[in-house]
Design an enzyme around this catalytic site. Structure first.
Site, PDB file in Angstrom:
ATOM      1  N   ARG A  83      10.882  14.575  -0.090  1.00  0.00           N
ATOM      2  CA  ARG A  83      11.114  15.529   0.932  1.00  0.00           C
ATOM      3  C   ARG A  83      13.040  14.784   1.727  1.00  0.00           C
ATOM      4  NH1 ARG A  83       8.628  13.225   4.255  1.00  0.00           N
ATOM      5  NH2 ARG A  83       7.512  11.467   3.262  1.00  0.00           N
ATOM      6  N   TYR A 210      10.748  20.483  -4.986  1.00  0.00           N
ATOM      7  CA  TYR A 210       9.560  19.150  -4.418  1.00  0.00           C
ATOM      8  C   TYR A 210       8.245  19.857  -3.739  1.00  0.00           C
ATOM      9  CZ  TYR A 210       8.228  15.160  -3.127  1.00  0.00           C
ATOM     10  OH  TYR A 210       7.105  14.060  -3.294  1.00  0.00           O
ATOM     11  N   LYS A 219       1.521  19.086   3.593  1.00  0.00           N
ATOM     12  CA  LYS A 219       2.085  18.044   4.667  1.00  0.00           C
ATOM     13  C   LYS A 219       2.785  19.534   5.652  1.00  0.00           C
ATOM     14  CE  LYS A 219       2.504  14.257   2.336  1.00  0.00           C
ATOM     15  NZ  LYS A 219       1.437  12.730   2.727  1.00  0.00           N
ATOM     16  N   HIS A 239      -1.864  11.331   8.748  1.00  0.00           N
ATOM     17  CA  HIS A 239      -1.789  10.452   7.257  1.00  0.00           C
ATOM     18  C   HIS A 239      -2.296   9.722   6.929  1.00  0.00           C
ATOM     19  CE1 HIS A 239       2.351   9.966   4.781  1.00  0.00           C
ATOM     20  NE2 HIS A 239       1.896  10.017   4.464  1.00  0.00           N
ATOM     21  N   SER A 261       4.916   6.481   4.012  1.00  0.00           N
ATOM     22  CA  SER A 261       4.508   7.218   2.068  1.00  0.00           C
ATOM     23  C   SER A 261       4.571   6.275   1.769  1.00  0.00           C
ATOM     24  CB  SER A 261       6.132   8.343   2.764  1.00  0.00           C
ATOM     25  OG  SER A 261       5.215   9.067   3.182  1.00  0.00           O
ATOM     26  N   CYS A 263       3.711   3.573   0.688  1.00  0.00           N
ATOM     27  CA  CYS A 263       3.582   2.497   1.168  1.00  0.00           C
ATOM     28  C   CYS A 263       1.786   1.999   1.139  1.00  0.00           C
ATOM     29  CB  CYS A 263       3.605   2.480   2.883  1.00  0.00           C
ATOM     30  SG  CYS A 263       5.330   2.159   3.693  1.00  0.00           S
ATOM     31  N   LYS A 265      -1.343   4.084   0.742  1.00  0.00           N
ATOM     32  CA  LYS A 265      -2.876   4.606   0.436  1.00  0.00           C
ATOM     33  C   LYS A 265      -3.277   4.979  -0.684  1.00  0.00           C
ATOM     34  CE  LYS A 265      -0.639   8.311   2.425  1.00  0.00           C
ATOM     35  NZ  LYS A 265       0.862   7.199   2.696  1.00  0.00           N
ATOM     36  N   THR A 266      -2.662   5.016  -1.675  1.00  0.00           N
ATOM     37  CA  THR A 266      -3.630   5.741  -3.170  1.00  0.00           C
ATOM     38  C   THR A 266      -4.210   4.535  -3.827  1.00  0.00           C
ATOM     39  OG1 THR A 266      -1.582   7.539  -3.662  1.00  0.00           O
ATOM     40  CG2 THR A 266      -3.587   7.167  -4.977  1.00  0.00           C
ATOM     41  N   ASN A 267      -3.541   3.659  -3.051  1.00  0.00           N
ATOM     42  CA  ASN A 267      -3.273   2.053  -4.487  1.00  0.00           C
ATOM     43  C   ASN A 267      -5.141   1.803  -3.611  1.00  0.00           C
ATOM     44  OD1 ASN A 267      -2.231   1.168  -6.645  1.00  0.00           O
ATOM     45  ND2 ASN A 267      -0.868   1.910  -5.063  1.00  0.00           N
ATOM     46  N   ASP A 288      -4.760  10.411   1.187  1.00  0.00           N
ATOM     47  CA  ASP A 288      -3.510  10.915   1.730  1.00  0.00           C
ATOM     48  C   ASP A 288      -3.511  11.955   3.372  1.00  0.00           C
ATOM     49  OD1 ASP A 288       0.228  10.986   1.721  1.00  0.00           O
ATOM     50  OD2 ASP A 288      -0.432  12.952   1.677  1.00  0.00           O
ATOM     51  N   SER A 378       9.029   9.725  -8.708  1.00  0.00           N
ATOM     52  CA  SER A 378       7.951  10.104  -8.875  1.00  0.00           C
ATOM     53  C   SER A 378       6.684  10.826  -9.169  1.00  0.00           C
ATOM     54  CB  SER A 378       7.945   9.571 -10.993  1.00  0.00           C
ATOM     55  OG  SER A 378       8.049   8.417 -11.298  1.00  0.00           O
ATOM     56  N   ARG A 379       5.720  11.445  -9.765  1.00  0.00           N
ATOM     57  CA  ARG A 379       4.783  11.477  -8.727  1.00  0.00           C
ATOM     58  C   ARG A 379       3.451  12.172 -10.337  1.00  0.00           C
ATOM     59  NH1 ARG A 379       3.772  10.945  -3.412  1.00  0.00           N
ATOM     60  NH2 ARG A 379       5.717  10.207  -2.833  1.00  0.00           N
ATOM     61  N   ARG A 410       5.166  -1.654   6.082  1.00  0.00           N
ATOM     62  CA  ARG A 410       6.203  -2.029   4.396  1.00  0.00           C
ATOM     63  C   ARG A 410       7.183  -2.946   5.488  1.00  0.00           C
ATOM     64  NH1 ARG A 410       6.983  -1.575  -1.427  1.00  0.00           N
ATOM     65  NH2 ARG A 410       6.197   0.338  -1.536  1.00  0.00           N
ATOM     66  N   GLY A 504      -6.234  -4.853  -5.649  1.00  0.00           N
ATOM     67  CA  GLY A 504      -7.143  -5.068  -5.213  1.00  0.00           C
ATOM     68  C   GLY A 504      -8.028  -6.497  -4.408  1.00  0.00           C
ATOM     69  N   ASN A 506      -6.416  -6.567  -1.510  1.00  0.00           N
ATOM     70  CA  ASN A 506      -6.414  -6.060  -0.649  1.00  0.00           C
ATOM     71  C   ASN A 506      -8.085  -6.051  -0.112  1.00  0.00           C
ATOM     72  OD1 ASN A 506      -3.900  -6.632  -0.654  1.00  0.00           O
ATOM     73  ND2 ASN A 506      -3.613  -4.090  -1.279  1.00  0.00           N
TER      74      ASN A 506
HETATM   75  P1  GTP Z   1       2.373   8.428  -0.388  1.00  0.00           P
HETATM   76  O1  GTP Z   1       1.802   9.179  -1.676  1.00  0.00           O
HETATM   77  O2  GTP Z   1       3.862   9.051  -0.827  1.00  0.00           O
HETATM   78  O3  GTP Z   1       2.112   9.119   0.803  1.00  0.00           O
HETATM   79  O4  GTP Z   1       2.149   7.082  -0.791  1.00  0.00           O
HETATM   80  P2  GTP Z   1       1.073   6.151  -0.401  1.00  0.00           P
HETATM   81  O5  GTP Z   1       0.782   5.223   0.849  1.00  0.00           O
HETATM   82  O6  GTP Z   1      -0.052   6.783  -1.010  1.00  0.00           O
HETATM   83  O7  GTP Z   1       1.638   5.109  -1.938  1.00  0.00           O
HETATM   84  P3  GTP Z   1       1.030   4.079  -2.944  1.00  0.00           P
HETATM   85  O8  GTP Z   1      -0.431   4.134  -2.445  1.00  0.00           O
HETATM   86  O9  GTP Z   1       1.353   5.214  -3.792  1.00  0.00           O
HETATM   87  O10 GTP Z   1       1.889   3.115  -3.556  1.00  0.00           O
HETATM   88  C1  GTP Z   1       3.363   3.166  -3.148  1.00  0.00           C
HETATM   89  C2  GTP Z   1       4.153   1.661  -3.422  1.00  0.00           C
HETATM   90  O11 GTP Z   1       3.565   0.701  -3.642  1.00  0.00           O
HETATM   91  C3  GTP Z   1       3.454   2.199  -5.119  1.00  0.00           C
HETATM   92  O12 GTP Z   1       3.963   1.678  -5.876  1.00  0.00           O
HETATM   93  C4  GTP Z   1       2.355   0.475  -5.004  1.00  0.00           C
HETATM   94  O13 GTP Z   1       2.656   0.066  -7.034  1.00  0.00           O
HETATM   95  C5  GTP Z   1       3.207  -0.540  -4.609  1.00  0.00           C
HETATM   96  N1  GTP Z   1       1.624  -1.035  -3.922  1.00  0.00           N
HETATM   97  C6  GTP Z   1       0.459   0.046  -3.618  1.00  0.00           C
HETATM   98  N2  GTP Z   1      -0.565  -1.270  -3.007  1.00  0.00           N
HETATM   99  C7  GTP Z   1       0.574  -2.621  -3.281  1.00  0.00           C
HETATM  100  C8  GTP Z   1       0.079  -3.650  -3.010  1.00  0.00           C
HETATM  101  O14 GTP Z   1      -1.017  -4.133  -2.420  1.00  0.00           O
HETATM  102  N3  GTP Z   1       1.012  -4.683  -2.856  1.00  0.00           N
HETATM  103  C9  GTP Z   1       2.792  -4.490  -3.486  1.00  0.00           C
HETATM  104  N4  GTP Z   1       2.619  -5.466  -3.124  1.00  0.00           N
HETATM  105  N5  GTP Z   1       2.883  -3.166  -3.375  1.00  0.00           N
HETATM  106  C10 GTP Z   1       2.208  -2.132  -3.213  1.00  0.00           C
HETATM  107  C1  SPV Z   2       4.002  11.279   1.022  1.00  0.00           C
HETATM  108  O1  SPV Z   2       6.195  11.704   0.808  1.00  0.00           O
HETATM  109  O2  SPV Z   2       3.501  11.142   2.179  1.00  0.00           O
HETATM  110  C2  SPV Z   2       3.416  12.304   0.025  1.00  0.00           C
HETATM  111  C3  SPV Z   2       3.939  12.682  -1.267  1.00  0.00           C
HETATM  112  O3  SPV Z   2       2.359  11.738   0.251  1.00  0.00           O
HETATM  113  S1  SPV Z   2       4.862  14.771  -0.350  1.00  0.00           S
HETATM  114  O4  SPV Z   2       3.412  15.656  -0.466  1.00  0.00           O
HETATM  115  O5  SPV Z   2       5.848  14.930  -1.528  1.00  0.00           O
HETATM  116  O6  SPV Z   2       5.671  14.115   0.724  1.00  0.00           O
HETATM  117 MN    MN Z   3       1.914  11.123   2.354  1.00  0.00          MN
END
Ligand code: GTP
Ligand code: SPV
Ligand code: MN
Length: 601
Positions: A83, A210, A219, A239, A261, A263, A265-267, A288, A378-379, A410, A504, A506
């Site tokens: 973005r 992108y 978004k 978000h 972003s 930080c 969320k997905t994990n 997200d 990358s996504r 973070r 995990g 967490n």
């Molecule tokens: P957006 O899609 O951009 O909104 O991001 P998100 O908040 O969903 O972040 P995501 O879960 O994809 O994590 C982003 C990066 O942080 C990845 O490279 C993960 O491997 C890393 N990460 C996620 N959770 C942890 C954690 O608990 N510890 C550490 N050290 N890294 C983490």
């Molecule tokens: C973010 O940047 O917070 C994302 C990816 O979730 S994007 O949809 O490209 O904004």
């Molecule tokens: Mn996001």
């Protein structure tokens, strides 16, 4: 309607009757001059056809189908990998309505400038019309949009991330839909603009390909336009991830969490409980975006308006995020990852690095190369329905009641692993003062700690002072508001290594959080210590059975340094001073925090 007839001969597959949609298509076609206009119906045949077309032109690369059925790879331009916040605008009549944290242009000026960029931008191209719905089928929260684009990549991503095509046609009532216009243009950075016109329910995006800039349902609509509507209508577009936790004794809790972003969320949303924490089950609803409203029962309810995950690839592997790995085995679009010789993909942080491949730029790569083979932003784009840990409530039109709201950042120092707010108002303050290290999800920010209130700094569609007031107001209207917490998985020791294992593990922190929310738990007070910033877990209250972590590290993770926090308060004051519309409740919270810190040891 006269003009319509002029271009009807360009129409393909037009099943739309709504005259406002046709007018929008017609006007856009007059401006962009496409060769053809194609109405997306959302069918499987259409997907096959468009994928085939994009493979022919090189826009997509087919992966090894026996191994990854329905999967393709896309490479963006090198200047178009994330973005672009400095090129993203909120175009309200009054500048104050966009507020001090958004870029602003007057609507008239924006239409004029972007109109020039859009002019003839689709000559020689096909214009795709994508009717889409953000929401859960049957939910009263749902929003309809129509995205016009010249990118097959956009069509194929939108069909994963949202509900598109014929199924939406009957839901377009009058002109009650978001008008989204996108063209790749020439991908020039100088003339790239992502403009939102909340007063017109319109989005214009030009010269990018992108995801976050061009999948206008995500978004642009589901956060920026939706947050603007949410304020008018009394709800929140956030978000946030949305997850379900089932405890060993069978209780179910729903947790929403806003982290900036890239930080975590997905994990967090789809984590796999560690073996040493038996009996827990975690299921994902969203990774997200959450739309939240006050239910008749006085609780906060949430849905995930998306139908897919657009997730960060690097760092994803069978150990960190097995559920994501299993989800992306089929029907997935990979963007900017490394292509292996056997037409499968690899990225930094994944098992078994190959000796060589083609990197995200399309150049030869070997394991000796200095540059990563995969772009840090990358996504993967993948259907939510393929996730083995999907909650059955994902498709409940009512959504789920939220027990805890998490804010997270973070932060290598200062901020403890977890703390709890004293009450809703203090929780809103904690959200409003969220600061986090910038990541690769946005271009050109460098590596700094920045203020990112509620993880919404790039996504709030109106004045953030009004946004804070809206959050405070919601708290007053809720009989049973969720508790608000702050988490930080990223604190480091002196050697620069993460103190907390994360991923995990967490769940150990989530366990403490839901115990603090559990009305049956009579031990709450014993498990928490009051500090100047909020309640922090008692040193033994986080279960560390099964992980190697010293008492000393746990202490450091939960520590609060008075002087560091006073400096933090100074940063917050600087940030707050930007706002004319800052609610006085929050400036009072800042003063109270300073007083508590000064009076502490
Ligand atoms: P957006 O899609 O951009 O909104 O991001 P998100 O908040 O969903 O972040 P995501 O879960 O994809 O994590 C982003 C990066 O942080 C990845 O490279 C993960 O491997 C890393 N990460 C996620 N959770 C942890 C954690 O608990 N510890 C550490 N050290 N890294 C983490
Ligand atoms: C973010 O940047 O917070 C994302 C990816 O979730 S994007 O949809 O490209 O904004
Ligand atoms: Mn996001």
């Amino acid at each position: 309607m006269e003009n319509l007839n002029k271009i009807t001969n360009k129409y393909i597959n037009n099943y739309i009757k709504n005259k406002y949609v046709l007018e929008f298509v017609n006007k856009s076609a007059e401006l962009c001059e496409p060769d053809k206009i194609y109405f997306c119906n959302g069918s499987e045949e259409e997907k096959k056809f468009l994928t085939g077309e994009a493979i022919k032109t090189g826009e997509l690369i087919e992966l090894k189908q026996e191994k990854f059925p329905g999967c393709v790879l896309h490479r963006t331009a090198i200047n178009d990998v994330a973005r672009t916040e400095h090129l993203t605008y909120i175009c309200t009549t009054k500048k104050e309505d966009a507020g001090p944290t958004n870029n602003w242009m007057a609507p008239k000026d924006a239409y004029e400038e972007l109109g020039e960029y859009f002019r003839d931008s689709m000559k020689g191209r096909t214009m795709y019309v994508i009717p889409f719905m953000m929401g859960v089928p049957g939910s009263k929260m749902n929003k309809i949009g129509v995205e016009i684009t010249d990118s097959i990549y956009v069509v194929l991503n939108m069909r994963i991330m949202t509900h598109i095509g014929r199924i939406v046609a009957d839901d377009i009532i009058g002109d009650n839909f978001t008008k989204g216009l996108h063209s790749k243009g020439d991908i020039s950075l100088e003339k790239r603009r992502i403009c939102h016109f909340p007063e017109d329910n319109t989005i214009w995006s030009i010269n990018s390909g992108y995801g976050g800039n061009v999948l206008l349902g995500k978004k642009c609509l589901a956060l920026r336009i939706a947050s603007y509507l949410g304020r008018k209508e009394g709800w929140l577009a956030e978000h946030m991830l949305l997850m379900e936790i089932q405890t060993p004794d069978g209780k179910i809790f729903y947790v929403a969490g806003a982290f900036p972003s890239s930080c975590g969320k997905t994990n967090l949303s789809m984590l796999i409980p560690p073996e040493s924490l038996p009996g827990y089950k975690v299921r994902v609803l969203g990774d997200d975006i959450a739309w939240m409203y006050i239910g008749d029962d006085g609780r906060l309810w949430a849905i995930n308006p998306e139908a897919g995950f657009f997730g960060v690839v690097p760092g994803t592997n069978m150990k960190t995020n097995k559920n994501a790995m299993l989800t992306i085995q089929k029907n997935t679009i990979f963007t900017n990852v490394l292509l292996k010789e056997d037409k499968t993909v690899w990225w930094e942080g994944m098992e078994n690095p190959p000796d060589k491949g083609i990197d995200w730029k399309g150049d030869a790569w070997t394991k000796e190369s200095k540059e990563p083979g995969t772009h840090p932003n990358s996504r993967f784009t993948t259907p939510t329905s393929q996730c083995p840990a999907l909650s059955s409530e994902f498709s409940n039109p009512k959504g789920v009641p939220v027990s805890a709201v998490l804010f997270g950042g973070r932060r290598g120092n200062v901020v403890p692993l977890v703390y709890e707010s004293f009450n809703w108002k203090h929780g809103v303050f904690i959200g409003a003062t969220l600061r986090s290290e910038t990541t690769a999800a946005a271009m050109g920010l460098g590596k700094i700690v920045r203020n990112d209130p509620m993880a919404m700094i790039p996504f709030c569609g109106y004045n953030m002072g009004d946004y804070f007031a809206h959050w405070l107001d919601l708290g007053k209207r809720m009989k049973f508001p969720p508790k608000i917490f702050f988490v930080n998985w990223f604190r480091k020791n002196r050697e620069g290594k993460f103190l907390w294992p994360g991923y995990g593990e967490n769940l150990r922190v989530i366990e403490w959080i839901i115990k603090q929310c559990d009305s049956d738990n009579n031990n709450k007070e014993k498990e928490a210590v009051e500090t100047p910033v909020g309640y922090v877990p008692e040193i033994d209250a986080i279960n560390t059975k099964g992980i190697e972590i010293s008492k000393q590290d746990i202490k450091e993770l939960l520590s609060i340094d008075k002087n560091e926090w006073l400096e933090e308060a100074d940063e917050v004051e600087k940030f707050f001073s930007k706002f004319d519309r800052m609610p006085k409740e929050l400036t009072k919270e800042l003063n109270d925090l300073r007083e508590r810190l000064k009076n502490s040891k």
